[in-house]
Design a protein around this motif. Sequence first.
Motif, short mmCIF file in Angstrom:
data_model
loop_
_atom_site.label_atom_id
_atom_site.label_comp_id
_atom_site.label_asym_id
_atom_site.label_seq_id
_atom_site.Cartn_x
_atom_site.Cartn_y
_atom_site.Cartn_z
N MET A 52 -13.95 -4.03 -54.41
CA MET A 52 -13.65 -4.36 -53.03
C MET A 52 -13.34 -5.85 -52.94
SD MET A 52 -13.31 -3.13 -49.91
CE MET A 52 -13.98 -1.50 -49.99
N ALA A 53 -12.38 -6.18 -52.13
CA ALA A 53 -11.95 -7.56 -51.96
C ALA A 53 -12.98 -8.38 -51.20
CB ALA A 53 -10.61 -7.59 -51.22
N THR A 54 -12.92 -9.68 -51.39
CA THR A 54 -13.75 -10.62 -50.65
C THR A 54 -12.97 -11.07 -49.41
OG1 THR A 54 -14.79 -11.42 -52.67
CG2 THR A 54 -14.94 -12.84 -50.73
N ILE A 55 -13.56 -10.88 -48.24
CA ILE A 55 -12.89 -11.21 -46.99
C ILE A 55 -13.64 -12.35 -46.32
CG2 ILE A 55 -12.03 -10.34 -44.79
CD1 ILE A 55 -11.08 -8.76 -47.30
N GLU A 56 -12.90 -13.39 -45.92
CA GLU A 56 -13.46 -14.51 -45.18
C GLU A 56 -12.70 -14.62 -43.87
OE1 GLU A 56 -14.20 -18.06 -48.09
OE2 GLU A 56 -12.39 -16.96 -48.67
N MET A 57 -13.45 -14.88 -42.79
CA MET A 57 -12.80 -15.02 -41.49
C MET A 57 -13.44 -16.18 -40.73
SD MET A 57 -12.01 -12.19 -38.55
CE MET A 57 -13.65 -11.96 -37.91
N TYR A 58 -12.61 -17.11 -40.31
CA TYR A 58 -13.04 -18.19 -39.44
C TYR A 58 -12.92 -17.68 -38.01
CZ TYR A 58 -12.60 -21.12 -43.58
OH TYR A 58 -12.75 -21.65 -44.84
N SER A 59 -13.97 -17.87 -37.23
CA SER A 59 -14.07 -17.19 -35.95
C SER A 59 -14.80 -18.04 -34.92
CB SER A 59 -14.84 -15.88 -36.17
OG SER A 59 -15.00 -15.17 -35.00
N LYS A 60 -14.65 -17.66 -33.65
CA LYS A 60 -15.44 -18.21 -32.55
C LYS A 60 -16.10 -17.04 -31.84
CE LYS A 60 -13.02 -22.50 -31.68
NZ LYS A 60 -12.42 -23.37 -30.66
N THR A 61 -17.29 -17.25 -31.30
CA THR A 61 -18.08 -16.15 -30.74
C THR A 61 -17.45 -15.51 -29.51
OG1 THR A 61 -19.45 -17.73 -29.52
CG2 THR A 61 -20.30 -16.94 -31.63
N THR A 62 -16.61 -16.22 -28.77
CA THR A 62 -16.03 -15.66 -27.55
C THR A 62 -14.57 -15.27 -27.71
OG1 THR A 62 -15.46 -17.86 -26.75
CG2 THR A 62 -17.61 -16.97 -26.08
N CYS A 63 -14.07 -15.22 -28.91
CA CYS A 63 -12.65 -14.95 -29.16
C CYS A 63 -12.39 -13.44 -29.25
CB CYS A 63 -12.24 -15.62 -30.46
SG CYS A 63 -10.61 -15.14 -31.05
N PRO A 64 -11.61 -12.88 -28.31
CA PRO A 64 -11.34 -11.44 -28.36
C PRO A 64 -10.51 -11.03 -29.58
CG PRO A 64 -10.05 -12.47 -26.63
CD PRO A 64 -10.99 -13.52 -27.15
N ASP A 121 -4.80 -1.62 -46.77
CA ASP A 121 -5.74 -0.89 -47.63
C ASP A 121 -5.66 -1.31 -49.08
OD1 ASP A 121 -6.80 0.51 -45.49
OD2 ASP A 121 -5.48 2.24 -45.78
N ALA A 122 -4.46 -1.53 -49.58
CA ALA A 122 -4.29 -1.94 -50.97
C ALA A 122 -4.88 -3.34 -51.19
CB ALA A 122 -2.82 -1.93 -51.36
N MET A 123 -4.69 -4.21 -50.22
CA MET A 123 -5.25 -5.56 -50.35
C MET A 123 -6.78 -5.53 -50.34
SD MET A 123 -2.71 -7.80 -47.93
CE MET A 123 -3.27 -9.40 -48.50
N LEU A 124 -7.35 -4.67 -49.51
CA LEU A 124 -8.80 -4.59 -49.42
C LEU A 124 -9.42 -3.93 -50.66
CD1 LEU A 124 -9.19 -3.54 -45.68
CD2 LEU A 124 -9.49 -5.82 -46.68
N ALA A 125 -8.67 -3.07 -51.30
CA ALA A 125 -9.18 -2.35 -52.47
C ALA A 125 -9.14 -3.19 -53.74
CB ALA A 125 -8.38 -1.07 -52.70
N ALA A 126 -8.35 -4.24 -53.74
CA ALA A 126 -8.17 -5.06 -54.95
C ALA A 126 -9.45 -5.70 -55.42
CB ALA A 126 -7.13 -6.13 -54.70
#
Length: 84
Positions: free
Chosen positions: A1-13, A79-84
Amino acid sequence: MATIEMYSKTTCPYCFRANDLLRGKGVEPTIYNIDAGGPKREEMIQRSGRMTVPQIFIDGQHVGGCDDLFALERAGKLDAMLAA
């Protein structure tokens, strides 16, 4: 399974939408909260060249924001990117 990183803010829809899509695929992204700015915000800008959230990386590759993530899904590429 791929490593996913996400920069986020708590109120961002858009952050919620992106996170929901990823979690719906069984992926638990590492979330970097940048509500208060600081070094993680600067890191996000350096890595992506963008100042908006979310900014999403799959195995270190910048894929963009929420719209970009959903575009990958519509194109059948996510899906292919996440499976790598």
